[in-house]
Design an enzyme around this catalytic site. Structure first.
Site, mmCIF file in Angstrom:
data_model
loop_
_atom_site.group_PDB
_atom_site.id
_atom_site.type_symbol
_atom_site.label_atom_id
_atom_site.label_comp_id
_atom_site.label_asym_id
_atom_site.label_seq_id
_atom_site.Cartn_x
_atom_site.Cartn_y
_atom_site.Cartn_z
ATOM 1 N N CYS A 2 0.840 -1.189 0.000
ATOM 2 C CA CYS A 2 0.000 0.000 0.000
ATOM 3 C C CYS A 2 0.880 1.246 0.000
ATOM 4 O O CYS A 2 1.863 1.347 0.725
ATOM 5 C CB CYS A 2 -0.941 0.087 1.188
ATOM 6 S SG CYS A 2 -2.085 -1.269 1.297
ATOM 7 N N ARG A 27 4.236 -0.738 -4.528
ATOM 8 C CA ARG A 27 3.888 -1.137 -3.166
ATOM 9 C C ARG A 27 2.572 -1.907 -3.103
ATOM 10 O O ARG A 27 2.200 -2.439 -2.055
ATOM 11 C CB ARG A 27 3.784 0.096 -2.268
ATOM 12 C CG ARG A 27 5.062 0.907 -2.187
ATOM 13 C CD ARG A 27 4.865 2.111 -1.312
ATOM 14 N NE ARG A 27 4.668 1.739 0.064
ATOM 15 C CZ ARG A 27 5.624 1.522 0.942
ATOM 16 N NH1 ARG A 27 6.875 1.679 0.577
ATOM 17 N NH2 ARG A 27 5.362 1.174 2.172
ATOM 18 N N TRP A 72 -2.632 -2.996 -1.694
ATOM 19 C CA TRP A 72 -2.361 -4.427 -1.763
ATOM 20 C C TRP A 72 -3.263 -5.051 -0.708
ATOM 21 O O TRP A 72 -3.078 -4.820 0.492
ATOM 22 C CB TRP A 72 -0.896 -4.722 -1.467
ATOM 23 C CG TRP A 72 -0.522 -6.168 -1.688
ATOM 24 C CD1 TRP A 72 -0.227 -6.753 -2.882
ATOM 25 C CD2 TRP A 72 -0.401 -7.191 -0.692
ATOM 26 N NE1 TRP A 72 0.070 -8.089 -2.682
ATOM 27 C CE2 TRP A 72 -0.027 -8.381 -1.362
ATOM 28 C CE3 TRP A 72 -0.565 -7.225 0.693
ATOM 29 C CZ2 TRP A 72 0.176 -9.584 -0.693
ATOM 30 C CZ3 TRP A 72 -0.358 -8.427 1.361
ATOM 31 C CH2 TRP A 72 0.008 -9.594 0.670
ATOM 32 N N ASN A 97 -2.030 2.448 5.413
ATOM 33 C CA ASN A 97 -1.111 1.369 5.056
ATOM 34 C C ASN A 97 -0.777 0.640 6.344
ATOM 35 O O ASN A 97 -0.365 1.262 7.317
ATOM 36 C CB ASN A 97 0.162 1.977 4.426
ATOM 37 C CG ASN A 97 1.266 0.950 4.251
ATOM 38 O OD1 ASN A 97 0.994 -0.240 4.133
ATOM 39 N ND2 ASN A 97 2.505 1.413 4.242
ATOM 40 N N GLY A 98 -0.957 -0.681 6.365
ATOM 41 C CA GLY A 98 -0.662 -1.437 7.588
ATOM 42 C C GLY A 98 -1.827 -2.342 7.922
ATOM 43 O O GLY A 98 -2.706 -2.582 7.099
ATOM 44 N N GLU A 481 16.954 -18.949 -6.339
ATOM 45 C CA GLU A 481 16.613 -17.591 -6.758
ATOM 46 C C GLU A 481 16.107 -17.588 -8.210
ATOM 47 O O GLU A 481 15.161 -16.885 -8.542
ATOM 48 C CB GLU A 481 17.852 -16.683 -6.575
ATOM 49 C CG GLU A 481 17.700 -15.257 -7.038
ATOM 50 C CD GLU A 481 16.578 -14.463 -6.362
ATOM 51 O OE1 GLU A 481 16.002 -14.942 -5.371
ATOM 52 O OE2 GLU A 481 16.279 -13.380 -6.861
ATOM 53 N N LYS A 485 12.443 -16.285 -9.336
ATOM 54 C CA LYS A 485 12.222 -15.254 -10.372
ATOM 55 C C LYS A 485 11.227 -15.759 -11.404
ATOM 56 O O LYS A 485 10.315 -15.052 -11.801
ATOM 57 C CB LYS A 485 13.537 -14.895 -11.094
ATOM 58 C CG LYS A 485 14.551 -14.099 -10.324
ATOM 59 C CD LYS A 485 14.215 -12.659 -10.116
ATOM 60 C CE LYS A 485 13.422 -12.431 -8.881
ATOM 61 N NZ LYS A 485 14.032 -12.279 -7.625
ATOM 62 N N GLU A 488 7.658 -15.982 -9.932
ATOM 63 C CA GLU A 488 7.107 -14.657 -9.622
ATOM 64 C C GLU A 488 6.546 -13.956 -10.857
ATOM 65 O O GLU A 488 5.478 -13.379 -10.804
ATOM 66 C CB GLU A 488 8.212 -13.743 -9.063
ATOM 67 C CG GLU A 488 8.476 -13.851 -7.593
ATOM 68 C CD GLU A 488 9.581 -12.896 -7.151
ATOM 69 O OE1 GLU A 488 9.397 -12.222 -6.134
ATOM 70 O OE2 GLU A 488 10.653 -12.829 -7.813
ATOM 71 N N HIS A 504 16.509 -38.378 -5.249
ATOM 72 C CA HIS A 504 15.697 -38.727 -4.075
ATOM 73 C C HIS A 504 14.250 -38.281 -4.227
ATOM 74 O O HIS A 504 13.547 -38.142 -3.225
ATOM 75 C CB HIS A 504 16.326 -38.120 -2.810
ATOM 76 C CG HIS A 504 17.698 -38.656 -2.530
ATOM 77 N ND1 HIS A 504 17.923 -39.979 -2.221
ATOM 78 C CD2 HIS A 504 18.914 -38.066 -2.555
ATOM 79 C CE1 HIS A 504 19.224 -40.171 -2.056
ATOM 80 N NE2 HIS A 504 19.850 -39.021 -2.257
ATOM 81 N N LYS A 603 5.893 -5.264 -3.508
ATOM 82 C CA LYS A 603 7.331 -5.198 -3.281
ATOM 83 C C LYS A 603 7.696 -5.168 -1.804
ATOM 84 O O LYS A 603 8.557 -5.900 -1.349
ATOM 85 C CB LYS A 603 7.915 -3.982 -3.995
ATOM 86 C CG LYS A 603 9.428 -3.968 -3.896
ATOM 87 C CD LYS A 603 10.058 -3.481 -5.138
ATOM 88 C CE LYS A 603 11.547 -3.715 -5.125
ATOM 89 N NZ LYS A 603 11.892 -5.101 -5.458
#
Ligand code: G6P
Length: 608
Positions: A2, A27, A72, A97-98, A481, A485, A488, A504, A603
């Site tokens: 947010c 955000r 968000w 925001n929060g 990573e 990527k 995402e 395995h 983000k």
């Protein structure tokens, strides 16, 4: 998580709010909205589309004071009714925001008091709470102060009242917020990038601060309600650093910025003839002399940086290292070693889980704390005794790229400094490492020249639904990573395994529909890795190998080899990351996804 923008000016603030929101979209981008006061009326526009749609919808909206929000979703689906700002009886408007943890309790109380709720958000309780005090005759400032006393949780808020066109009140606790100081106009924002078109002079608000913002003045009150002065700082962030330039996406721009970001991060460390412990803060020498182990806490990509560092720290510095996902560590009953150096790694410095993990570590008796972070003014940096600031510059793409590689550089420097302190680094070795570090930006530039080849390779992934990434040793976290990527931004399901673990279980998944991407540096595990690749090939798996030039892995049927330069020793994980970033980027382009704003993500994750 947010983004908030607000403005009080003599001009129409709607374009300022919209531009600010556009810059804060990283955000959160589930929905967006704004409110301005015009003729003692709150004019609200909201949209579940992106800020672009909001701009179109607010073409005729004008006002000289207003607040805006990009969301968000946490409480309540991403719908127009849940989009901010929220109103109370057409008098009070709030952006937030929060997360308000006690919202259910407050909601029941406010419903009993006759308030009607029109959204599923936790935010709406703030709106009605402020209204309940304001309508009793309190000033907007006092009503906001009274309301936030009742809130449990994290918030940054902006508040306006229809009948008070001269004042905007803002407050923060646990979520970032700053004040922008213009010429006869003032602003608020979650981060400075939102305000760069209008001002670079900012006041970073402290925990618990409440501010009464007017066009010509502002007054800050601390958590106890006492007036306080906070320094006005001039942000060094340039407008150019947050603009797209000639690139198609921020992610592509940020991948290409890596040589410069690495050079900037290394600048302070490598300009002399030897490494100084002071790189990590004035107290670093004393702290490092005390520590006997390292505990790394982080989330997401930053966690992967920690996993690479474990190999370096144990092998080069001979210091025991554990790495934990912050959201797990904070709730785990662990045995604390107060002599451990707790290292928190974060691009934003505001990730809620990482902050909570740090606080948890402190509550267990940890006193040696170091933040590796990309945002100097962030909460994490302030909470730690020692700090190292990566100089990646603003990272806008949700998928982290340059932040990761600069974090790795920071962690490698930490390794060298600890190794030196512990008598495990000769002067000659130190010089060799410094030389490799100085060469790193150029080596990175070289890897970027693979971009056209990778773009072509990516075409083969467009119709795939799954992918396996393999690596060994310190390149296993790079495989992790790479897989992160890809999932995402292309939404292809991807898993990473240490190559020796393939037999395995995951080998059962391998067939001609399963691309297997392997990181193949010319290190001590190369021969073992080659055997693992044979295991894949024997089952008909299609291999994509990112191989150092000196590995002698040749392309053949079912084996596509992408030649890197010669092996870069300990810095190899940094270089091997870049092709995987590019691969994810080009696969996402093939799939036509929203590269910089992948669905459901944000983000800075400032909630649990
Ligand atoms: C989010 C981002 C990731 C990032 C993670 C940790 O999930 O989408 O890219 O790695 O948060 O963020 P931090 O700012 O703490 O590094």
């Amino acid at each position: 998580m947010c983004g908030i923008v607000g403005a009080v000016a003599q001009r129409n603030v709607v374009p300022i709010l919209l531009e600010g929101l556009q810059r804060l979209e990283y955000r959160g981008y589930d929905s967006a909205g704004l409110v301005v006061i015009n003729n003692a009326e709150l004019l609200r526009v909201r949209s579940t589309g992106r800020v672009r749609d909001l701009s179109e919808k607010s073409a005729d909206t004008k006002g000289q004071i207003g607040i805006a929000h990009t969301r968000w979703a946490t409480h309540g689906a991403p719908s127009e009714r849940n989009a901010h700002p929220h109103l109370s009886r057409d008098l009070i408007a709030v952006v937030h925001n929060g997360i308000i943890e006690n919202y259910e309790l407050l909601r029941s109380r406010l419903i009993a008091a006759g308030y009607e709720f029109t959204s599923d958000t936790d935010t709406e309780v703030i709106t009605h709470l402020v209204h309940s005090y304001y309508s009793q005759g309190m000033s907007l400032l006092a009503a906001t102060q009274a309301a936030i006393v009742e809130l449990v949780g994290a918030f940054a808020i902006g508040v306006v009242a229809a009948d008070n066109p001269d004042q905007l009140i803002c407050a923060r606790r646990g979520s970032p917020l700053l004040l922008g100081v213009g010429i006869e106009e003032h602003f608020i924002a979650s981060d400075v990038s939102a305000l760069l078109p209008v001002t670079r002079r900012v006041v970073y608000l402290e925990e618990g601060d409440v501010v009464q913002v007017e066009r010509l003045s502002y007054q800050i009150f601390d958590a106890s309600g006492n007036p306080v002065q906070r320094a006005v700082q001039t942000s060094e962030m340039s407008n150019e650093s947050v603009s797209l330039g000639n690139y198609r996406h921020y992610m592509q721009k940020e991948i290409h910025e890596q040589p410069q970001a690495l050079a900037d991060t290394l600048e302070v460390a490598c300009h002399g003839h030897s490494l100084s412990t002071g790189l990590f803060g004035a107290d670093a020498a004393a702290v490092f002399a005390e520590v006997d182990s390292v505990l790394i806490l982080a989330c997401g990509t930053s966690y992967h940086a920690g996993l690479v560092a474990r190999y370096w720290l144990e092998e080069i510095a001979g210091i025991a290292c554990t790495v934990e996902v912050a959201s797990e560590y904070r709730y785990r009953t662990s045995v604390a070693n107060p002599r451990a150096l707790v290292v928190v790694i974060s691009q934003s410095g505001e990730t809620a889980d990482t902050q909570a993990a740090l606080n948890h570590a402190k509550s267990l008796g940890h006193i040696h704390t170091l933040a590796i972070c990309n945002v100097a003014e962030s909460a994490l940096v302030r909470l730690c005794k020692l700090r190292f600031l990566t100089r990646a510059g603003p990272e806008i793409g949700v998928a982290s790229t340059k932040a990761f590689t600069t974090q790795l550089v920071a962690l490698f420097l930490l390794t060298l400094v600890l190794a030196k302190q512990r008598g495990r680094l000769s002067a000659e070795q130190e010089q060799q490492h410094l030389q490799s570090l100085r060469h790193l930006p150029l080596a990175t530039q070289h890897v970027l020249t693979l971009e056209p080849l990778i773009a072509t390779l990516a075409e083969q992934f467009a119709n795939k639904h799954h992918a396996l990434f393999l690596g060994r040793g310190m390149h296993y976290p790079i495989a992790l990573e790479g897989a992160l990527k890809l999932k995402e931004i292309s939404y292809i399901h991807a898993e990473a395994y240490p190559a020796g673990e393939l037999k395995h279980g995951p080998l059962a998944l391998v067939d001609s529909d399963m691309p297997v991407i392997s990181v193949a540096p010319n290190d001590a595990l190369l021969e073992k890795l080659k055997s693992n690749l044979q295991e894949v090939r024997a089952r008909g798996g299609e291999l994509y190998v990112f191989a150092d030039a000196d590995t002698h892995i040749a392309a053949s049927e079912g084996i596509h080899v992408l030649q890197m330069a010669e092996h870069a020793g300990y810095l190899s994980p940094i270089l091997h990351t870049i092709p995987l970033q590019l691969l994810a980027y080009y696969v996402a382009l093939q799939k036509g996804t929203d590269v910089d704003k992948p669905r459901n993500l944000a983000k800075s994750v400032t909630v649990e």
